[in-house]
Scaffold this motif. Structure first.
Motif, PDB file in Angstrom:
ATOM      1  N   GLU A 772     -13.519  23.331 -34.713  1.00 24.53           N
ATOM      2  CA  GLU A 772     -12.820  22.739 -33.579  1.00 24.53           C
ATOM      3  C   GLU A 772     -12.256  21.360 -33.915  1.00 24.53           C
ATOM      4  O   GLU A 772     -11.125  21.042 -33.565  1.00 24.53           O
ATOM      5  N   ARG A 773     -13.030  20.516 -34.593  1.00 28.68           N
ATOM      6  CA  ARG A 773     -12.526  19.209 -35.007  1.00 28.68           C
ATOM      7  C   ARG A 773     -13.362  18.675 -36.160  1.00 28.68           C
ATOM      8  O   ARG A 773     -14.522  19.090 -36.346  1.00 28.68           O
ATOM      9  N   VAL A 774     -12.744  17.767 -36.913  1.00 30.48           N
ATOM     10  CA  VAL A 774     -13.411  17.135 -38.048  1.00 30.48           C
ATOM     11  C   VAL A 774     -13.241  15.630 -37.890  1.00 30.48           C
ATOM     12  O   VAL A 774     -12.118  15.130 -37.748  1.00 30.48           O
ATOM     13  N   VAL A 775     -14.372  14.901 -37.901  1.00 29.15           N
ATOM     14  CA  VAL A 775     -14.344  13.453 -37.677  1.00 29.15           C
ATOM     15  C   VAL A 775     -15.242  12.776 -38.702  1.00 29.15           C
ATOM     16  O   VAL A 775     -16.023  13.440 -39.410  1.00 29.15           O
ATOM     17  N   ASN A 776     -15.122  11.446 -38.784  1.00 30.30           N
ATOM     18  CA  ASN A 776     -16.064  10.739 -39.653  1.00 30.30           C
ATOM     19  C   ASN A 776     -17.422  10.694 -38.959  1.00 30.30           C
ATOM     20  O   ASN A 776     -17.517  10.696 -37.725  1.00 30.30           O
ATOM     21  N   ALA A 777     -18.460  10.681 -39.764  1.00 33.91           N
ATOM     22  CA  ALA A 777     -19.816  10.821 -39.224  1.00 33.91           C
ATOM     23  C   ALA A 777     -20.353   9.536 -38.643  1.00 33.91           C
ATOM     24  O   ALA A 777     -21.419   9.549 -38.006  1.00 33.91           O
ATOM     25  N   ALA A 778     -19.635   8.401 -38.835  1.00 36.12           N
ATOM     26  CA  ALA A 778     -20.173   7.124 -38.357  1.00 36.12           C
ATOM     27  C   ALA A 778     -19.952   6.932 -36.868  1.00 36.12           C
ATOM     28  O   ALA A 778     -20.886   6.645 -36.114  1.00 36.12           O
ATOM     29  N   ASP A 779     -18.694   7.075 -36.444  1.00 33.74           N
ATOM     30  CA  ASP A 779     -18.400   6.840 -35.028  1.00 33.74           C
ATOM     31  C   ASP A 779     -17.616   7.972 -34.384  1.00 33.74           C
ATOM     32  O   ASP A 779     -17.133   7.831 -33.264  1.00 33.74           O
ATOM     33  N   PHE A 780     -17.499   9.111 -35.123  1.00 32.45           N
ATOM     34  CA  PHE A 780     -16.801  10.310 -34.641  1.00 32.45           C
ATOM     35  C   PHE A 780     -15.325  10.049 -34.364  1.00 32.45           C
ATOM     36  O   PHE A 780     -14.698  10.736 -33.552  1.00 32.45           O
ATOM     37  N   SER A 781     -14.759   9.058 -35.026  1.00 32.98           N
ATOM     38  CA  SER A 781     -13.321   8.842 -34.908  1.00 32.98           C
ATOM     39  C   SER A 781     -12.600   9.725 -35.910  1.00 32.98           C
ATOM     40  O   SER A 781     -13.213  10.308 -36.821  1.00 32.98           O
ATOM     41  N   GLN A 782     -11.289   9.779 -35.785  1.00 31.29           N
ATOM     42  CA  GLN A 782     -10.528  10.761 -36.548  1.00 31.29           C
ATOM     43  C   GLN A 782     -10.328  10.413 -38.022  1.00 31.29           C
ATOM     44  O   GLN A 782     -10.435  11.287 -38.885  1.00 31.29           O
ATOM     45  N   PRO A 783     -10.006   9.159 -38.389  1.00 30.11           N
ATOM     46  CA  PRO A 783      -9.694   8.910 -39.799  1.00 30.11           C
ATOM     47  C   PRO A 783     -10.885   9.194 -40.721  1.00 30.11           C
ATOM     48  O   PRO A 783     -12.033   8.875 -40.385  1.00 30.11           O
ATOM     49  N   ILE A 784     -10.586   9.754 -41.885  1.00 25.40           N
ATOM     50  CA  ILE A 784     -11.620  10.042 -42.891  1.00 25.40           C
ATOM     51  C   ILE A 784     -11.072   9.651 -44.256  1.00 25.40           C
ATOM     52  O   ILE A 784      -9.864   9.571 -44.469  1.00 25.40           O
ATOM     53  N   ALA A 785     -11.997   9.403 -45.182  1.00 26.98           N
ATOM     54  CA  ALA A 785     -11.591   8.888 -46.490  1.00 26.98           C
ATOM     55  C   ALA A 785     -12.438   9.535 -47.594  1.00 26.98           C
ATOM     56  O   ALA A 785     -13.511  10.095 -47.328  1.00 26.98           O
ATOM     57  N   PRO A 786     -11.989   9.442 -48.868  1.00 28.40           N
ATOM     58  CA  PRO A 786     -12.732  10.036 -49.984  1.00 28.40           C
ATOM     59  C   PRO A 786     -14.156   9.486 -50.066  1.00 28.40           C
ATOM     60  O   PRO A 786     -14.382   8.282 -49.914  1.00 28.40           O
ATOM     61  N   GLY A 787     -15.093  10.390 -50.328  1.00 32.52           N
ATOM     62  CA  GLY A 787     -16.489   9.977 -50.452  1.00 32.52           C
ATOM     63  C   GLY A 787     -17.173   9.664 -49.159  1.00 32.52           C
ATOM     64  O   GLY A 787     -18.371   9.356 -49.129  1.00 32.52           O
ATOM     65  N   GLY A 788     -16.435   9.730 -48.043  1.00 27.55           N
ATOM     66  CA  GLY A 788     -17.021   9.402 -46.755  1.00 27.55           C
ATOM     67  C   GLY A 788     -17.777  10.561 -46.144  1.00 27.55           C
ATOM     68  O   GLY A 788     -17.567  11.732 -46.476  1.00 27.55           O
ATOM     69  N   LEU A 789     -18.669  10.240 -45.237  1.00 29.27           N
ATOM     70  CA  LEU A 789     -19.431  11.256 -44.517  1.00 29.27           C
ATOM     71  C   LEU A 789     -18.620  11.738 -43.317  1.00 29.27           C
ATOM     72  O   LEU A 789     -18.007  10.939 -42.605  1.00 29.27           O
ATOM     73  N   ILE A 790     -18.615  13.046 -43.127  1.00 32.19           N
ATOM     74  CA  ILE A 790     -17.862  13.636 -42.026  1.00 32.19           C
ATOM     75  C   ILE A 790     -18.769  14.535 -41.204  1.00 32.19           C
ATOM     76  O   ILE A 790     -19.847  14.947 -41.656  1.00 32.19           O
ATOM     77  N   THR A 791     -18.311  14.816 -39.996  1.00 26.47           N
ATOM     78  CA  THR A 791     -18.982  15.779 -39.126  1.00 26.47           C
ATOM     79  C   THR A 791     -17.953  16.821 -38.698  1.00 26.47           C
ATOM     80  O   THR A 791     -16.852  16.472 -38.264  1.00 26.47           O
ATOM     81  N   VAL A 792     -18.337  18.076 -38.880  1.00 22.95           N
ATOM     82  CA  VAL A 792     -17.507  19.200 -38.462  1.00 22.95           C
ATOM     83  C   VAL A 792     -18.128  19.784 -37.202  1.00 22.95           C
ATOM     84  O   VAL A 792     -19.305  20.163 -37.193  1.00 22.95           O
ATOM     85  N   PHE A 793     -17.335  19.839 -36.129  1.00 23.84           N
ATOM     86  CA  PHE A 793     -17.797  20.452 -34.895  1.00 23.84           C
ATOM     87  C   PHE A 793     -17.119  21.813 -34.733  1.00 23.84           C
ATOM     88  O   PHE A 793     -15.958  21.996 -35.117  1.00 23.84           O
ATOM     89  N   GLY A 794     -17.844  22.751 -34.150  1.00 21.63           N
ATOM     90  CA  GLY A 794     -17.287  24.067 -33.934  1.00 21.63           C
ATOM     91  C   GLY A 794     -18.329  25.020 -33.406  1.00 21.63           C
ATOM     92  O   GLY A 794     -19.345  24.617 -32.821  1.00 21.63           O
ATOM     93  N   THR A 795     -18.108  26.317 -33.593  1.00 26.92           N
ATOM     94  CA  THR A 795     -19.043  27.350 -33.145  1.00 26.92           C
ATOM     95  C   THR A 795     -19.359  28.291 -34.304  1.00 26.92           C
ATOM     96  O   THR A 795     -18.535  28.493 -35.210  1.00 26.92           O
TER      97      THR A 795
END
Length: 998
Positions: A772-795
């Motif tokens: 459903e969406r992919v965000v950075n894992a720190a504050d769930f905002s949209q921008p992401i960068a190399p080596g950064g932690l991300i969160t994938v939301f979905g079902t």
């Protein structure tokens, strides 16, 4: 009696003797000439060697294996034999009819007690001589069989010979004794039978009745090496590349129990001997040269009933004629290129013999698992000696350490999954074992690497060897797998998938069938003239079916009306034979109904489960149908130029060959799809079908249900590895790889590394993942960068929730994984609705995909920026709620309204998304502690618009994907309850409010 395409094009290299090298088996004794025959006189401790070209008998001492003296005799001593009472040595001299100044054809008799000798002239060249237990010598000449009495010097003509041509002398250079005399004789140890053969004649002499029986034969290639060996009582004979049953040696038919594989037919290269005490055969049978492969002289130890290979040894030089065993079976004497090679076969356990603790090493991991995995094996010398070895892998992704050593040694085999990241099935590699000291030729280690994707189904059971057929038992909870390289049927319990028995077959088994009464298992073979029969209640071999002479039962099927066999017939034509199981015999059908009984050599049979019919499929495109009710063949068609792949018959008059569904008239009514790859296996179930395919051996298999009315597939599911596919070099181009169990609990498929077990409801609905969406894992905002932690939301992102343990991150967790542009993403946590992971070290437009047991998500497009800083949020207890992850260095506590920033503070901001570092740290790996990994793109921090000093910006030591920014606050920073702290990096920035006090 055999004709195969690999016989053609034999290179000269196959005929050259390999030079001696370290680690060979056997001691060579040179005689300065060409040996033509051997006779053992253990009473006197000597071996007599007929030196054909030097016109003498060399006498070798058995005590020190040296030639101590020679006996000069008449020209061309071609054969010799010692009488059972030890009194006489009879030597046959091979002359000729037409060559000028030819020596006489005759027999020399040496009285070994008095050394007196006499010569007796013969009217034609003698091919060989052998004594029976009655102390009379049986002599085969070019025109007649003789019985010679060495005491009286009298000769009796037993039978005339016709059709045998004696080679004239002189012969061209580099022509050897077996190529000149072209015959061989040998007696059974009990002295009651003498067997022999020449170019086109088999013959047997019964000592008790003094009768000779002969039969003509044909063989392609020529029946070489020109050596005959006999066991203790004459019940087993090896002649050239045949293993024959003594009781039917000249019968109709005579039983070729087994054939040595791929013989060249060279008359003067190779040898063999039957060891009755151990039930084995020692042999060198030359095979065709293979391009770019060094020709070696290989001594084999084989099973005495079906010629399955036990061990292989390196010879110092080629064998070249007769072999004889000592009375205690512990020493083998063989004619070889230099003279004689002596083998201490009774002490094989003391020879240096390398072996690996496992013949197959299997690596199985998720396709997304990027971590290197390793297994250990042991290299041993079976004699207990400390022996050198070297190891070499043919696959760059498979590493071996160490590559050299001394036995015993533990070896680590490591697989780098990155080398197999594009591999979706099972890759096959080989580790070759060599040694300068070991006498044996150790078997290579097979390495199988499976990089399973989460949507691939099945559990693989590793079974080594060449598997060629599988058959479920219709009434018992088990199934049968045919292993061709060891000549066995492997019996498995279907409840546990554990092997419970092995059944020995003929050489090169090809196909199985179960009789219609479900009592017997029938097994055909390509290099045996017996159809093997096993009782399924006792799992014991019973009397085999004797096929007609020269008939090899490659395929068998049992209907309610008949048991039919598709036979390869030496010299042709190949036929369908009918089996009488009560008599255990088979007969070629006079015709196939109105059609000639002349089939393609590559023909497979399969019966319908209800016994109504037998389908006959041929590689040249012909198909036939036997009807049990009519007891004849009712249909013959040729609508294709070639056929291969799966074949099956239903109880509802439907049939499958390759990708074609045929009706009851064998007319094509449906073409099955070909997009999933090559046809491998098909099984009819009720009114439908089950099918497995694969594009190649290293890809996943595809299993699907087939609607026979439309030909369409459903429940299309990827299997963990490919099913076995048709091999152009195989003995049959048709494959049967699917075995649905009778109790409908599972489906078993022959696959690359053994067999794969799938649940009966393998296609049970499992919802595929959705992103459903992919965000950075720190504050769930949209921008992401190399080596950064991300969160994938979905079902449906994972079947269960699971977090990683401390250490490096895996790229698969709970059978779920992420990929970015096809590269596995290290993950920290998975759940049905959320996945946390770390991005790889690249930026730009990318595609993210989730893999789960339920399938593969649709591609999710996202952009990875060079830098996208975002500060972690930490939930705190109390009225402060959620706060940015900023720590005051003075008290090492979280910055909150109640613990504000002071103008004199040093603070540490924890963030992610700050991009690449120097040095670069691989994703999923903790940041180094000995060398700080600083960011490559400079970081600017302001508080209330006032720049503050950044003392360090980079990865937090020991953490994964977590960055820290060390900031020194100054007195110009404005005071306030909510002062914006802004982090800027390249084009990216983020802001968090902080309270600042004096």
């Amino acid at each position: 009696m055999k004709s195969k395409s690999w016989i053609r094009g034999v290179t000269i290299a196959a005929c050259l003797a390999a030079s001696a090298w370290a680690g060979t088996f056997g001691k060579v004794v040179a005689i300065g000439g060409h040996a033509s025959d051997l006779a053992l006189d253990e009473g006197r401790g000597v071996l007599y060697i007929a030196n054909f070209t030097a016109n003498r008998i060399d006498v070798m001492s058995l005590s020190d294996n040296t030639v101590q003296r020679s006996i000069n005799v008449a020209s061309q001593p071609s054969s010799l034999s010692v009488s059972p009472d030890g009194k006489y040595l009879v030597i046959a001299h091979y002359g000729n009819f037409v060559a000028p100044q030819s020596p006489s054809n005759g027999l020399t008799v040496i009285n070994l007690e008095t050394n007196a000798r006499q010569t007796f002239a013969l009217g034609s060249p003698p091919f060989g001589v052998a004594f029976g237990i009655d102390n009379r010598a049986f002599v085969a000449t070019a025109t007649e069989f003789l019985l010679f009495d060495p005491v009286l010097g009298t000769t009796i003509v037993l039978e005339p010979i016709s059709g045998v041509v004696a080679r004239t002398l002189p012969q061209p250079s580099a022509t050897f004794p077996p190529q000149i005399t072209t015959a061989s004789l040998a007696a059974s140890r009990d002295g009651l039978k003498i067997y022999g053969f020449a170019d086109s004649l088999l013959f047997a002499y019964d000592v008790n009745t003094r009768t000779v029986r002969t039969i003509t034969y044909s063989a392609s290639p020529i029946l070489g090496p020109r050596v005959v060996s006999v066991n203790q009582d004459g019940t087993r004979i090896t002649a050239g590349w045949w293993l024959l049953e003594g009781s039917t040696f000249l019968g109709a038919p005579y039983d070729i129990l087994a054939e040595f594989l791929k013989p060249t037919g060279d008359l003067n290269i190779g040898s063999h001997a039957i060891d009755s005490s151990r039930g084995i055969v020692y042999a060198q049978i030359p095979t065709p040269a293979v391009a770019n492969v060094k020709i070696t002289s290989v001594f084999q130890v084989l099973e005495g009933d079906n010629l399955a290979i036990r061990e292989r040894f390196q010879l110092a030089e080629n064998l070249a004629g007769k072999s004889i065993l000592s009375n205690d079976y512990n020493t083998l004497y063989s004619i070889s290129d230099s003279g004689v090679t002596i083998f201490p076969v009774g002490n094989l356990t003391k020879e240096r013999r390398l072996i690996a603790s496992r013949e197959v090493v299997v690596f199985r991991s998720s396709f997304c698992d990027r971590q290197t995995s390793s297994q250990e094996i042991t290299i041993l010398d079976q004699s207990g000696a400390n022996t050198d070895f070297s190891l070499a892998s043919d696959n760059a992704g498979v590493r071996v350490s160490p590559t050299k050593g001394i036995t015993p040694a533990r070896i680590r085999i490591s697989v780098d999954p990155a080398a197999f990241q594009n591999q979706k099935g099972t890759a096959i590699g080989t580790i070759t074992i060599t040694s300068n000291q070991a006498a044996n030729l150790p078997a290579n280690i097979r390495v199988l690497v499976n990089t399973r994707q989460p949507d691939q189904r099945g559990t693989v059971v590793s079974v080594p060897g060449k598997l060629v057929d599988i058959l479920p038992d219709p009434t018992r909870n088990r199934f049968y797998v045919l292993r061709q390289d060891t000549n066995e049927v492997l019996v498995f319990d279907a409840g546990s998938n554990i092997q419970i028995a092995s059944l020995r077959t003929g050489n090169t088994p090809t196909q199985m069938a179960i009789t219609f009464d479900r009592r017997y298992l029938l097994v055909g073979a390509d290099n045996s003239q017996l159809l093997f029969v096993f009782d399924l209640e006792t799992l014991q071999a019973t009397t085999p079916v004797r096929m007609p002479s020269t008939h090899y039962p490659k395929s068998v099927a049992a209907s309610a009306g008949a048991i039919l066999v598709a036979s390869r017939v030496a010299g042709g034509p190949n036929t369908i034979d009918k089996v009488d199981l009560n008599l255990r015999t088979a007969t070629a059908l006079p015709s196939l109904g109105v059609y000639k009984n002349d089939i393609n050599v590559n023909t497979a049979l399969v019966a319908s489960p209800n016994g109504s019919s037998i389908l006959v499929v041929q590689a040249d495109g012909n198909v036939l149908l036997y009807n049990s009710s009519a007891n004849t063949f009712t249909i013959s068609r040729k609508d294709s130029t070639a056929l291969s792949g799966a074949y099956a018959a239903s109880s509802f008059d439907q049939f499958v060959v390759g990708n074609t569904l045929l009706n009851s008239s064998l007319v094509a009514v449906r073409q099955l799809e070909t997009g999933t790859g090559l046809s491998s296996g098909f099984a009819f179930i009720d009114q439908g079908g089950l099918r497995i395919t694969a594009p190649n051996a290293s890809s996943p298999g595809i299993i699907q249900k087939v609607d026979l009315q439309s030909g369409t597939g459903s429940g299309v599911t990827r299997v963990i590895e490919a099913p076995l596919l048709s091999d152009p070099l195989a003995t049959l181009p048709f494959t049967r790889t699917l075995a649905p169990l009778a109790n409908r609990t599972a489906i078993v498929a022959l696959t690359t590394s053994g067999f794969t077990v799938l649940p009966w409801n393998y296609d049970a609905a499992v919802a595929p993942p959705t992103i459903e969406r992919v965000v950075n894992a720190a504050d769930f905002s949209q921008p992401i960068a190399p080596g950064g932690l991300i969160t994938v939301f979905g079902t449906n992102l994972s079947p269960i929730s699971q977090a990683t343990t401390p250490g490096s991150l895996p790229t698969a967790l709970a059978d779920s994984c992420l990929q970015v542009n096809g590269l596995g993403v290290p993950v920290l946590f998975v759940s049905p609705t959320q996945i946390n992971g770390q991005l790889p070290n690249f930026d730009g437009n990318t595609t993210l995909t989730v893999y789960t047991p339920g399938g593969v998500s649709d591609n999710f497009n996202l952009t990875i920026l060079p830098a996208a800083p975002s500060v972690f949020r930490i939930a705190s207890v109390g009225p402060d709620g959620s706060n940015a992850a900023i720590i005051r260095a003075s008290n090492n506590q979280l910055v909150t309204p109640s613990n504000p920033v002071h103008r004199t503070d040093t603070i540490v901001i924890y963030a992610t998304g700050l991009g690449r570092t120097s040095p670069e740290v691989p994703p999923g790996t903790p940041a180094p502690t000995d060398e700080l990994a600083g960011v490559q793109i400079p970081v600017i921090v302001t508080i209330g618009g006032v720049p503050v000093a950044v003392e360090f910006a980079g990865l937090t030591p020991g953490q994964i994907g977590v960055y820290q920014i060390n900031v020194r606050v100054n007195g110009r920073v404005p005071l306030g309850l909510s002062v914006p702290l802004v982090i800027s990096q390249g084009t990216g920035s983020t802001s968090v409010p902080v309270r600042v006090v004096e």
